[in-house]
Every structure is written in structure tokens, then in C-alpha cells.
Design a protein around this motif. Structure first.
Motif, PDB file in Angstrom:
ATOM      1  N   ILE A  14      -9.465   4.428   4.214  1.00 59.25           N
ATOM      2  CA  ILE A  14      -8.628   5.628   4.129  1.00 59.25           C
ATOM      3  C   ILE A  14      -8.402   6.227   5.515  1.00 59.25           C
ATOM      4  N   ASP A  15      -9.460   6.297   6.284  1.00 59.97           N
ATOM      5  CA  ASP A  15      -9.450   6.989   7.571  1.00 59.97           C
ATOM      6  C   ASP A  15      -8.900   6.103   8.694  1.00 59.97           C
ATOM      7  N   LYS A  16      -9.595   5.026   8.995  1.00 61.61           N
ATOM      8  CA  LYS A  16      -9.263   4.226  10.177  1.00 61.61           C
ATOM      9  C   LYS A  16      -8.092   3.278   9.929  1.00 61.61           C
ATOM     10  N   TYR A  17      -8.017   2.695   8.731  1.00 59.33           N
ATOM     11  CA  TYR A  17      -6.926   1.755   8.455  1.00 59.33           C
ATOM     12  C   TYR A  17      -5.633   2.496   8.105  1.00 59.33           C
ATOM     13  N   ALA A  18      -5.706   3.446   7.156  1.00 61.64           N
ATOM     14  CA  ALA A  18      -4.493   4.120   6.682  1.00 61.64           C
ATOM     15  C   ALA A  18      -4.149   5.367   7.488  1.00 61.64           C
ATOM     16  N   GLY A  19      -5.123   5.908   8.211  1.00 61.06           N
ATOM     17  CA  GLY A  19      -4.871   7.133   8.967  1.00 61.06           C
ATOM     18  C   GLY A  19      -4.700   8.358   8.091  1.00 61.06           C
ATOM     19  N   ALA A  20      -5.177   8.300   6.843  1.00 59.10           N
ATOM     20  CA  ALA A  20      -5.024   9.409   5.896  1.00 59.10           C
ATOM     21  C   ALA A  20      -6.202  10.371   6.028  1.00 59.10           C
ATOM     22  N   THR A  21      -6.344  10.953   7.210  1.00 65.22           N
ATOM     23  CA  THR A  21      -7.509  11.800   7.487  1.00 65.22           C
ATOM     24  C   THR A  21      -7.512  13.063   6.631  1.00 65.22           C
ATOM     25  N   HIS A  22      -6.326  13.474   6.157  1.00 66.32           N
ATOM     26  CA  HIS A  22      -6.264  14.665   5.297  1.00 66.32           C
ATOM     27  C   HIS A  22      -7.020  14.438   3.989  1.00 66.32           C
ATOM     28  N   ILE A  23      -7.109  13.193   3.558  1.00 66.21           N
ATOM     29  CA  ILE A  23      -7.886  12.888   2.350  1.00 66.21           C
ATOM     30  C   ILE A  23      -9.376  13.002   2.654  1.00 66.21           C
ATOM     31  N   ILE A  24      -9.791  12.501   3.801  1.00 69.70           N
ATOM     32  CA  ILE A  24     -11.202  12.612   4.207  1.00 69.70           C
ATOM     33  C   ILE A  24     -11.603  14.081   4.287  1.00 69.70           C
ATOM     34  N   GLY A  58       0.819  -1.204   0.000  1.00 69.74           N
ATOM     35  CA  GLY A  58       0.000   0.000   0.000  1.00 69.74           C
ATOM     36  C   GLY A  58       0.853   1.254   0.000  1.00 69.74           C
ATOM     37  N   PHE A  59       0.198   2.392  -0.226  1.00 68.12           N
ATOM     38  CA  PHE A  59       0.895   3.678  -0.263  1.00 68.12           C
ATOM     39  C   PHE A  59      -0.105   4.786   0.024  1.00 68.12           C
ATOM     40  N   TRP A  60       0.323   5.774   0.839  1.00 70.89           N
ATOM     41  CA  TRP A  60      -0.532   6.914   1.134  1.00 70.89           C
ATOM     42  C   TRP A  60       0.330   8.170   1.189  1.00 70.89           C
ATOM     43  N   ALA A  61       0.175   9.035   0.210  1.00 68.83           N
ATOM     44  CA  ALA A  61       0.916  10.294   0.202  1.00 68.83           C
ATOM     45  C   ALA A  61       0.376  11.190   1.310  1.00 68.83           C
ATOM     46  N   GLN A  62       1.283  11.791   2.068  1.00 68.23           N
ATOM     47  CA  GLN A  62       0.872  12.663   3.161  1.00 68.23           C
ATOM     48  C   GLN A  62       0.657  14.105   2.704  1.00 68.23           C
ATOM     49  N   ASN A  63       1.127  14.417   1.501  1.00 65.58           N
ATOM     50  CA  ASN A  63       0.951  15.758   0.940  1.00 65.58           C
ATOM     51  C   ASN A  63       1.118  15.670  -0.575  1.00 65.58           C
ATOM     52  N   PHE A  74      -6.366 -14.691   0.127  1.00 64.00           N
ATOM     53  CA  PHE A  74      -7.251 -14.432   1.270  1.00 64.00           C
ATOM     54  C   PHE A  74      -6.515 -14.033   2.547  1.00 64.00           C
ATOM     55  N   ASP A  75      -5.269 -13.603   2.411  1.00 66.79           N
ATOM     56  CA  ASP A  75      -4.573 -13.037   3.565  1.00 66.79           C
ATOM     57  C   ASP A  75      -5.139 -11.650   3.850  1.00 66.79           C
ATOM     58  N   MET A  76      -4.924 -11.159   5.071  1.00 66.29           N
ATOM     59  CA  MET A  76      -5.417  -9.836   5.461  1.00 66.29           C
ATOM     60  C   MET A  76      -4.396  -9.147   6.348  1.00 66.29           C
ATOM     61  N   PRO A  77      -4.314  -7.816   6.277  1.00 68.88           N
ATOM     62  CA  PRO A  77      -3.451  -7.091   7.215  1.00 68.88           C
ATOM     63  C   PRO A  77      -3.957  -7.250   8.653  1.00 68.88           C
ATOM     64  N   THR A 111      -3.253   3.968  -2.183  1.00 66.43           N
ATOM     65  CA  THR A 111      -3.773   2.649  -2.542  1.00 66.43           C
ATOM     66  C   THR A 111      -3.676   1.725  -1.350  1.00 66.43           C
ATOM     67  N   PRO A 112      -4.690   0.934  -1.099  1.00 63.98           N
ATOM     68  CA  PRO A 112      -4.557  -0.084  -0.058  1.00 63.98           C
ATOM     69  C   PRO A 112      -3.627  -1.183  -0.554  1.00 63.98           C
TER      70      PRO A 112
END
Length: 713
Positions: free
Chosen positions: A696-706, A104-109, A608-611, A197-198
């Protein structure tokens, strides 16, 4: 009284299109569909869906990467589409050290957002009907080639008149098999960057096993952003570019929905063949699709071997493998569904009615249409089998690179030194792109396996392939030996060897190169048509066009929609269950929940693996504001919208035009849907937008996207 009842029954018979069937032009919504849509729950006006002069829903829908759909969901150009649509771009940006595909990947800015080498989105500006203008250039005395030439000449004029000096891309497309024509004006943006992306274990949860199946539990989404110059115009990538301020972006609803609520989808469906006659269906079921399935499975077996052994190879071939695997299961599902539903039989019934109408029709040109069409299919069954084996083989890079590069090199070798110096940078760039990520051991085995299958199963195969098979024995071992020896003696065995040839070109060396000769032979055979086949094609095109025209004349009061062809369409229906499935965890079978996702969890399994964090969030019931009012976290849901390939990533909207989900799949039971619509079983499978936001919010913590979104609570 009896006459009135008969009239009502006749009206019902000639208006058989169900409310949920159809892929409709936006410019026709007010005339053909608006009353039905209002009754089902639409709250918008036609102008709010499609307007040329004012912002409307169509301004938030984009064609993504040429083969999917996406939507703009913020005033900063944020793009939402499927994970599998962004799969290639995510894989391209990944390395063994920074594996965004698997982790996965989450840009912070904005500065962290990453630009793939080649990714664009296409905005729809406007469309118009030019049928009278184009058809005014042709007549019944023309051959098909003459007709096509006249049409193309007029198309070129229309494109030039509407592209505003190159600002827009103008596409003129044929509908109803050449009986109508419309032009479409688009604006393309090429600076598109990955935002988030998750991991694949979420975005592709269930893998090939769950593909086309219900119940599903897949977080199939990814986020990108469109960038423009300082004035909001399309621009090539630059650090000076800024996020696009779009004409319209979709509000995002977290209110939820219930069964039978209105749902509409806007997107770019790729291809349907709802007019296909019985002979075409039988050809696909008995000849074309089985060859496609067998050749695809052959490729997948080879690719799986090497992808499982090397992480970088897995990344390099992930997108190619996913595309082959998707259509492998699709084609097999089509075979099963078309047989099970006896689609060819129902088509023959309609064709008999058409023939009776054609005999009575004053215009005699429809009388022999069906016999011409049936003769065509009888004469091309084996050709279709051959072409499907070959089309999968030509996905092998080793089968096509020698031809693609070699044709350029042949021209290059004939030029003087000055011209060669001018051409060399462009050719070397092309070579680097083609060889990037190529794993030669995989490619060698892949081509050998496909050549063995092709020469064993197809008729009238490429001459050089037949000669090699006859001389060496048509076994996989013989083909493997031949390909290995050919590579050893070829300038195409590596990018380095190709570049060395460019430094010292020799046309005679190229002309004798074994891979160049083989690749040329394959491509030449693939494109070859005998004079007899060309004659069949001409008769068939004319007959098919007349069949469609005649069938529409046969029932003039029916509401018609054209086959999908990658142009923007709207489909509407409702949220609805399939018959109850005991494997689903939900109270009703129109949705699934995170409980069902966790129930499928298999540690270490590729599908069927999961984080662990996702499991922890489930165990703690930490769903935030995204839980349904009944307390569960929704994951996927069903509607009865009419979609097909190309609709992947399309927004599912409620009656207010608010985003409630993201379409990503169909169900195996209705796999015949590209040919015939099944009102009872046709379903669209979508990701619930609340699951997307939760991840996006609870799993990735990318609240700035929300914070960037327009949430409707």
C-alpha cells in the motif's frame, strides 16, 4: 497409585481435542477455551473478544460478500479482505480500457471509491442457544418431514421475535446434525465500495500452480469501505452516505512475531464434515469428488480457450474461472489426502467402538445406526457421482438461464396486458443481469462439452439428454451441432430475442423452445428423488443425528465444537513451521520473503510475472518500516489454526488482538482437514500484514490509507 495413573490416561483419552483444533463459538470461549488460550499467550479477556453490550473483537469481523471473511481496520469503515474474495467485484468494475483486475486500483479519496453493483458485509450482533425450545417441539414418533415442519415453525417465531421489526437479519441454524440449535442476529450493510487492490500479478501471484502449496509468495489482499447513512445505519447506495464509524476496528501490528507465538483467527468458516462416517468418505473419494474434478477440468479447458483470446471475455469470466479452478484443485487434493492418510480406515475404527458402546447402551435406539448409514451410502454412490457431474454442468449459464427466465416468461405470457406492463420492467432487469458479460461462443462450447461428459459418465441421466445422445450419437461433435442448432432456433440466444418475446409473448413458442426444454429437463432431473431415495434420505437423517448424539454421549467429558456452517468462529494456535523445504528462501520454514517472490519471477508468465516497480523496490531494499528486524521483507507465514473455505480474508491476531496477517489458504498436505483434523500437518497460510502495508505504502504510494490505520510499532 496404579488406579490414579489409569485415571489420568483415561482423562487424556476422552479429551483428545488438541489446542489448535476446533472452530469455537465466541459465547463459549470463557467456559471451554480461555485457560488454554491464556497459557498460549492470549492477553485479552473473554469480554474483549465477545460482548453483547460493549465493543469487542467480534464487532470488527464481518462476513464479506456472503462467502468470505473481512475485518474493519480503521475508524472510517475501511475493510481488509483477500484479493480473491474481492475478485468478482474488481472484475465487475474493470473494463478493457480500465483494467483494475490486471493493473490494480487505488482511490486517492472517498469520491474515487467505486461501488460494485451488489456487495455487502454482515456484522454479527449476538447469538443464543435455543436448543431446548426447538427440540421441545419434536418427538421420536415424527417423520423427518413432520420434524422439519415443526422446527421451521418455531424458527419463524424466533426470527420474528429478534429482528426488531426488520432492522436485523436473524438466522437460526442447526448444529451437531440437528441435536442443538442457535440463533444469530446480524446487521447488513449494502453500500460497500472498492478502495484499493494490487494488480493480479501480486494479488494472485503463483496462480493455480501455487494454490494450496507452500512456500507461497502471494499478496492476496484488497481494500473496501463500508458506507452508512448520516446516523450510521445501513442504507442503500447514495452519494449522501458517509464512511461507517464502527463499534470496533482492529489495531495493526508491525512489530512482527516469532515461531511459537500465539495466533488466533476469527472468521466465517463455510463447511466441515468432521462427523462424516467412513462410508461418506469412501463415497467422496471414489464417486463424488472424481466427478467434480473431471467436470471442473472440462469447464476450465473451454473457458481458458476463449479467455486467452479476448481481454473482455477474460474479465467477464475471471471470477467464475477462479472459483472453479480453486475447488478443482481442492477436490483433487482431498482425494489424495484422504487416501494417503487412510481416513476411512481410522473412521471405521471409531465406528466399531461406537457400535460396541451402542450394544451395551440401555437405550436401544443407537444399536442399528451405523448399518443404516452404511446402507445409505451403498445405495447412493452412483447418485452422488451423477449429481456432481450435473452440479458443475449447471454452472453453465446456457444450462440455467432458459429455465430461470423461462419460468417467469411462462407466467408472464398468461397474464393480461395490465399485469404484463407491471411485470415487464422487473423481468427485463433480471434478463439484463443474467446476460451481462455472457459470451455465447464460450457458453455453447461449454454446455456441449459438459453434456457430452455427463451423458458418457453418469447413470440414470436426464431423459431428454439420453434421447438426444441416442438419436445423434454421443460425441462432442454431435453435441456441438445440437447446441448450435438449438440456439439458432431459441428465443434465449440473446437478450434482444428475449426482450422481443416479452413485447409479443406467445406461450406456444416458449413451450417448444429447444433450450427451454433442455434446461427444464436438466433442472427437473437434478431435483428429482425417487420414493425409494426419499425413504433412504429419511432413515439416513435420523440415523446420522443419532450417531452424532450417541458419539457425544459415548465420551461426555470431551470438549466438542460443531462443524463449520458459515457462522462466526474462533480458532487459536501458534505460528509454526512445516518440515524444512529447500525451495523456501527463508531462514525458517514458517515464513517467506520478497527474495523468494523475485526468485519465482518469470517475465510474461500469467502466473509468475511481477510488476517492475516491485522488483526495483526489492533490489533497492526499499522496505520502509515494514522490514523484519533481521532486514528481510516478510511475505507469507504459517500457523496451525483450524480453518476452511469461508475463512478466506480472516484476520490473524496476536495475543493482544492486534492484526498480524490475513488468512488466505491451507496446505495441500492437510487437504483432508474438512473431514479429519491433522495436528501435525494442518496449516493456515496467511499474508503478513507488513507485506500488505508495504504494498500500500511503498508500491502504490497510497500513504493516506496508512495514515488511516492504528499502527502498533
Amino acid at each position: 497409585m496404579k488406579k490414579i495413573i489409569f485415571g489420568l490416561l483415561l482423562a487424556l483419552f476422552i479429551l483428545p481435542v488438541k489446542a489448535n483444533e476446533g472452530m469455537w463459538f465466541l459465547m463459549h470461549i470463557e467456559r471451554l477455551n480461555y485457560v488454554d488460550m491464556q497459557k498460549m499467550g492470549l492477553q485479552l479477556t473473554p469480554e474483549e473478544i465477545y460482548s453483547v453490550n460493549n465493543s469487542s473483537l467480534k464487532d470488527a469481523i464481518v462476513q464479506f460478500g456472503g462467502g468470505c471473511t473481512a475485518e474493519i481496520i480503521s475508524d472510517k469503515g475501511l475493510v481488509l479482505t483477500n484479493h480473491h474474495c474481492g475478485y468478482g467485484a474488481i472484475a465487475e468494475l474493470s473494463t478493457a480500457e480500465n483494467d483494475y483486475l490486471n493493473n490494480g486500483f487505488w482511490a486517492q479519496n472517498h469520491e474515487e471509491e467505486m461501488k460494485p453493483e451488489s456487495l455487502s458485509v454482515r456484522f454479527f450482533v449476538r447469538m443464543d442457544d435455543v436448543s431446548k425450545r426447538i427440540l421441545g417441539q419434536v418427538n421420536d414418533e415424527m417423520t423427518e418431514d413432520e420434524r422439519e415442519a415443526a422446527i421451521n415453525k418455531e424458527i419463524a417465531k424466533i426470527q420474528k421475535e429478534n429482528d426488531e421489526g426488520g432492522k436485523y437479519t436473524v438466522s437460526v441454524k442447526s448444529f451437531y446434525n440437528g441435536n442443538e440449535f442457535y440463533y444469530f442476529v446480524y446487521e447488513d450493510y449494502n453500500d460497500v465500495r472498492l478502495v484499493g487492490t494490487p494488480p493480479k500479478s501480486i494479488g494472485k501471484f503463483g496462480g493455480d500452480t501455487d494454490n494450496w502449496e507452500w512456500p507461497r509468495h502471494t499478496g492476496d489482499f484488497a481494500l473496501f469501505r463500508v458506507y452508512a447513512d448520516q446516523d450510521g445505519n445501513p442504507a442503500e447506495y447514495s452519494e449522501d452516505n458517509v464512511p461507517l464509524n464502527p463499534k470496533h476496528h482492529l489495531p495493526t501490528s508491525i512489530k512482527g512475531f516469532k515461531e511459537n507465538d500465539f495466533a488466533m483467527i476469527l472468521g466465517y468458516p463455510g463447511r466441515t464434515n468432521r462427523w462424516m462416517p467412513s462410508g461418506g468418505i469412501e463415497q467422496n473419494v471414489e464417486y463424488a469428488y472424481p466427478a467434480w474434478v473431471e467436470a471442473s477440468r472440462t469447464s476450465m479447458d473451454v473457458m481458458e480457450k476463449y479467455m486467452s483470446e479476448d481481454a473482455q471475455v477474460n474479465l467477464d469470466y475471471a471470477s467464475s474461472y477462479a472459483g472453479i479452478a480453486n475447488y478443482w484443485k481442492n477436490r483433487q487434493g482431498m482425494i489424495d489426502a484422504l487416501k494417503q492418510h487412510k481416513t476411512a480406515k481410522s473412521k471405521r475404527k471409531a465406528e466399531r467402538k461406537f457400535k460396541r458402546w451402542a450394544k451395551k447402551n440401555e437405550d436401544g435406539k443407537y444399536k442399528n445406526v451405523m448399518s443404516v448409514i452404511n446402507d445409505y451410502y451403498d445405495n447412493t454412490n452412483e447418485i452422488s457421482r451423477h449429481n456432481n457431474y450435473m452440479s458443475i454442468m449447471l454452472r453453465s449459464k446456457l444450462a440455467t438461464i432458459p429455465y430461470r427466465v423461462g419460468q417467469t416468461m411462462e407466467y408472464y405470457a398468461e397474464q393480461n396486458e395490465a399485469k404484463q406492463a407491471e411485470l415487464m420492467p422487473r423481468i427485463k432487469t433480471q434478463v439484463t443481469r443474467l446476460y451481462d458479460g455472457l459470451h455465447m461462443p464460450l457458453e455453447k462450447d461449454l454446455l456441449a462439452a459438459q453434456l457430452h461428459l455427463y451423458s458418457e459418465k453418469a447413470e440414470n441421466i436426464a431423459p431428454m439428454v439420453k434421447e438426444i445422445a441416442d438419436e445423434n450419437g454421443n460425441t462432442i461433435e454431435a453435441w456441438t451441432t445440437y447446441i448450435n442448432q438449438s440456439i439458432d432456433n431459441s428465443i434465449f440466444k440473446s437478450e434482444k430475442e428475449v426482450n422481443e418475446f416479452l413485447d409479443n409473448p406467445d406461450a406456444e413458442v416458449l413451450a417448444k423452445d429447444p433450450l427451454y426444454l433442455l434446461s427444464n429437463d436438466l433442472l427437473k432431473r437434478y431435483r428429482y428423488k425417487s420414493d425409494e431415495q426419499k425413504a433412504w434420505d429419511d432413515k439416513f437423517k435420523r440415523a446420522y443425528r443419532l450417531m452424532v448424539k450417541g458419539m457425544r454421549l459415548q465420551n461426555p467429558d470431551k470438549k466438542y465444537y460443531p462443524d463449520a456452517n458459515s457462522t462466526l468462529r474462533l480458532t487459536y494456535g501458534k505460528v509454526i513451521s512445516l518440515p524444512e523445504d529447500e525451495t523456501n528462501d527463508a531462514k525458517y520454514n514458517y515464513y517467506t520473503t520478497l527474495k523468494g517472490t523475485v526468485a519465482k519471477y518469470q517475465p510474461g508468465d500469467d502466473e509468475f510475472d511481477m510488476p517492475k516497480k516491485l522488483i526495483e523496490l526489492y533490489e533497492n531494499k526499499d522496505f520502509g518500516q515494514y522490514a523484519d528486524e533481521d532486514g528481510y521483507l516478510p511475505v507469507n507465514f504459517l500457523t496451525d489454526n483450524d480453518i476452511t473455505g469461508g475463512n478466506s480474508g480472516s484476520p490473524v491476531l496476536n495475543g493482544n488482538g492486534e492484526l498480524i496477517g490475513l488468512a488466505f489458504d491451507g496446505n495441500i498436505e492437510a487437504m483432508a482437514g474438512d473431514v479429519i483434523f491433522d495436528d501435525e500437518l494442518q496449516r493456515t497460510i496467511s499474508v503478513d500484514i507488513r507485506y500488505v502495508l508495504f504494498l500500500i505504502d511503498k508500491y502504490a504510494g497510497a500513504t493516506h490509507i496508512i495514515d488511516e490505520l492504528t499502527l502498533v510499532k
